[in-house]
Each structure stands twice: as C-alpha cells, then as structure tokens.
Design a protein around this motif. Structure first.
Motif, PDB file in Angstrom:
ATOM      1  N   TYR A   1      -0.271  -5.725   5.715  1.00 50.26           N
ATOM      2  CA  TYR A   1       0.114  -4.661   4.669  1.00 50.26           C
ATOM      3  C   TYR A   1       1.186  -4.193   4.553  1.00 50.26           C
ATOM      4  O   TYR A   1       1.791  -4.108   5.838  1.00 50.26           O
TER       5      TYR A   1
ATOM      6  N   GLU B   1      -3.917   4.826   0.715  1.00 54.06           N
ATOM      7  CA  GLU B   1      -4.454   3.430   1.568  1.00 54.06           C
ATOM      8  C   GLU B   1      -3.851   3.309   2.353  1.00 54.06           C
ATOM      9  O   GLU B   1      -4.610   3.178   3.634  1.00 54.06           O
TER      10      GLU B   1
ATOM     11  N   ILE C   1       0.625  -1.015  -0.476  1.00 53.29           N
ATOM     12  CA  ILE C   1      -0.285  -0.240  -0.218  1.00 53.29           C
ATOM     13  C   ILE C   1       1.468   1.365   0.272  1.00 53.29           C
ATOM     14  O   ILE C   1       2.006   1.334   0.163  1.00 53.29           O
TER      15      ILE C   1
END
Length: 410
Positions: free
Chosen positions: A344, A265, A261
């Motif tokens: 992430y 994000e 990301i």
C-alpha cells in the motif's frame, strides 16, 4: 526448552500460499551466504536482541528457525522467548533437511531480489551496454548522462567517470533535471546487475522519452574490462522529474496491484493485530531526519527493493510505504508488488505533526561474521567478481527449479 518442529514441505507450502512465515537462518551472514532457501532471512542467533523487535514487529508471528547442525537453534529460540515471541518452531532436519527434501539452496545475500532482477531483464529485455561501449561513448564526447543508483557512500567509494549519484527510487524524480535534453542517452549503473536493471526498467516503465540503457554488470563489469574508476566523487542529482513521471509512476503502481490508502485505511490496517505490518519511509535519510510520520522506519526505496529480505523477513506480511512526493513510493511499491508483496502507499499526512530525528540504525555485525560482497570496495579479486556474475546469470533457471517465487513482471 523443547522446540516443536515443522517439516520442510510444510514450510514450503506456507510460502507458496503466502501465509505469514519468518524462515530465519540463525548462522552468521558469511555462512548464510553459502546456501539457504530462497525466502530465508538471516538473523544470527547472537544478534537477535539487536534485530528481532525491529525486523519482526508482531510477537506471535510464525517463526521457523534453522541452522546446519551448529546447535544455534536452541540459543536463538531462547532469546526470542525472552523477547516475548510465542510461535517459534524449528525446521525439521535443519538446512540438510531442506536439501534432502529436494529443495533449492540459493547462495549470496538478497538472493531473491537479485533473482527477481534477472527475471525482469529476461522478461522485459531490459536494454544494456557493455563497459567497453560506454567507455567509447565517454571518450567520444557522446550526448550521455550516467546515473549511479547505489547508496551515496558506495558511489563516493568508486564510480564510473562523470556519473551522478541518483539512488534508485529517486530516478523518476530526478532524471528530468539530470538529463533535460530528450536526445541524451541515460546510462544507469550500480555495482553489479540488479539495481541497474531495476533502475533502467523503472525509467522505461515511467515513460521517459530518452533512450535508457543499463551499464551491463556495473562497476564489476567496468573493472573486469580494465577501465578506470573515479574515487571520492560528490555529484548528486537534483530534483526535477521526468515529463509525466509522477502520473506514470502512479499508473505503474496501479498496474502492479498497489493500493493507495488514506489515514482511515491506515488505521484499519494497524487494527489487524493478527497480521504483520511493515511501514517504510522511502525518501532520503536527510528528508526523513527533517520530519517523518510516526511509526515509519526509514529505508530508501532503491535499497528497499534490493534488501527486502533484510527489511521485511516475514514473507506474506503487509507493507505500507510513504513519501511526501508520492513518486518514490509508487515506483518502489510497484516493484515490491511484482515480487509478491501486499503493498500500500499512504497518501498525505505530512501537513500534520511530524517526528524529527535520524533513522534508527541497527549496529552492523562483526566484520569477521559479515559476507564480503564481491561488488564492494576496491580490493576484490577479479576471480570473485566473475564468479559472482556467473552466479547471477544462473538465477532465472534456479528460480524455475525452485518453483516458489510467485513473481509477476508487468
């Protein structure tokens, strides 16, 4: 104060469905280590003021407290309420209620990370060598390089002769410099089993061309084999990635389900205030101190995989990792994703303003309250070391009986 109860079956269901739950054992660590549910995290009642706001960042997260009849839950609930936590319940029947429901109790600390390591070895047939075999290679002058993946302070306390300190998440980034000859056999060791298994498999997953083997049972196995350890070593591996390591690490993370990301994000994740978000910088402490992204807590990647229950006690939460070189975050994230976390990796951000300063450190518990790891220090009884290994060997079967882990080994 009145503390609502939740049944063991309801907690188990929440864990199976990956609903955010912090199942907290409020006894001291030494007692916690004698038996607890797989995904329980230890937060002693008298340490809540020190730990809660760092380890439980969302004040309305679902928290379930338990003890084993010591009367600690009421104190813990009051202390959490003072800090503003609003969704606190107690486990019906406490630890005995969990056991009476027929659910498994796991011993030791970092239990589910260690169980995961054993599952990785079982599923991937991670290759290893016994202490006697490694000692024979050293004695014969064989073309080997031993990489110690523990924290540097553990390495400096005692290490396999000739080994170099390359903490776990640094392996793909530094093994190319430590063993530039593709004919060199790399031997990865920790104190026991988990970090050497994960480290060895990390290099294999990242496509290293060298032969890689774990030192079976680490410094415990070395000691039980009556081999000599070094003390006070200071050798550190320098940066030099294995060939193709960065790209392969990204591919491994992708296959594990990790998402890359950017700032937009990241902002969207932060805006989801109904979800717990953990943010970890997985670089070395020195790099973090020199400059880090605001809001990220330091936790070196290899230790984060080993100690994820301590770092992130809210099972079902989201995790974002950062690393200015990428490879350490990718490899760390690949393992956390296989352990069932939504993970992430944040790309970029290091060209802007950075915060300067050392990591926030939570004070350690009183030594009398701390579980003495059988792989720490130089004065542990051999019987305790062997008992620890025997326990680890049984973890895969215990995972099967428990049935809640949701691990997926790629």
């Amino acid at each position: 104060m009145t503390i609502p109860s939740v049944s063991p079956s309801q907690v188990r269901t929440a864990l199976l469905l990956r609903q955010e739950t912090a199942l907290l054992d409020v006894r001291h660590e030494a007692v916690f280590a004698t038996g607890h549910p797989l995904f329980a995290a230890n937060m002693a009642a008298d340490r809540i003021a020190l730990e809660a706001e760092t380890r439980l960042p969302r004040k309305d997260v679902a928290i379930v407290l338990y003890d084993n009849g010591e009367g600690l839950v009421a104190t813990a609930a009051e202390r959490l309420a003072v800090l503003g936590y609003s969704n606190v319940r107690q486990l019906g029947g406490g630890l005995q209620g969990w056991k009476a429901a027929g659910y498994e109790l796991f011993e030791d600390v970092n239990s589910y990370a260690k169980a995961f390591g054993e599952l990785v070895e079982t599923r991937r047939h991670t290759p290893s060598l016994a202490a006697e075999e490694v000692n024979a290679l050293i004695a014969s002058g064989a073309n080997i390089q031993i990489l110690d993946v523990r924290r540097f302070d553990e390495y400096a306390t005692m290490n396999i002769p000739g080994s170099i300190s390359v903490p776990g998440a640094e392996l793909v980034l530094r093994a190319g410099r430590a063993a530039p000859d593709p004919e060199t056999t790399i031997i990865v060791n920790c104190a026991g089993r988990t970090r050497s298994i994960i480290g060895t498999q990390s290099l294999i997953n990242a496509g290293i061309t060298n032969k890689v083997r774990a030192l079976r049972n680490g410094t415990i196995g070395w000691t039980l084999a009556k081999q000599t350890l070094e003390h006070g070593a200071g050798r550190r591996g320098e940066i030099g990635a294995i060939a193709g390591g960065e790209a392969n690490a990204r591919d491994v993370a992708y296959r594990a389900g990790v998402r890359q990301i950017g700032p937009a994000e990241m902002a969207a994740l932060q805006a989801h205030t109904d979800r717990t978000l953990y943010r970890f910088d997985v670089r070395s402490e020195e790099e973090y101190t020199a400059g880090h992204l605001a809001g990220f807590r330091h936790y070196a990647g290899g230790q984060l995989v080993q100690e994820i229950d301590m770092a992130a006690p809210v099972r079902g939460a989201r995790i974002v990792l950062t690393d200015n070189r990428g490879v350490r975050a990718d490899m760390t994230a690949s393992w956390l994703a296989q352990m069932g976390w939504e993970v992430y990796v944040l790309e970029g951000g290091y060209d802007g303003a950075l915060e300067i300063g050392p990591p926030k450190v939570i004070p350690k518990p009183d030594p009398s309250h701390r579980y003495r790891r059988p792989y720490e220090g130089t004065d542990v009884k051999e019987s305790a070391m062997q008992a620890y290994l025997d326990w680890e060997y049984g973890l895969v079967d215990q995972l099967r009986r428990d049935g809640t882990h949701g691990f997926l080994v790629i």
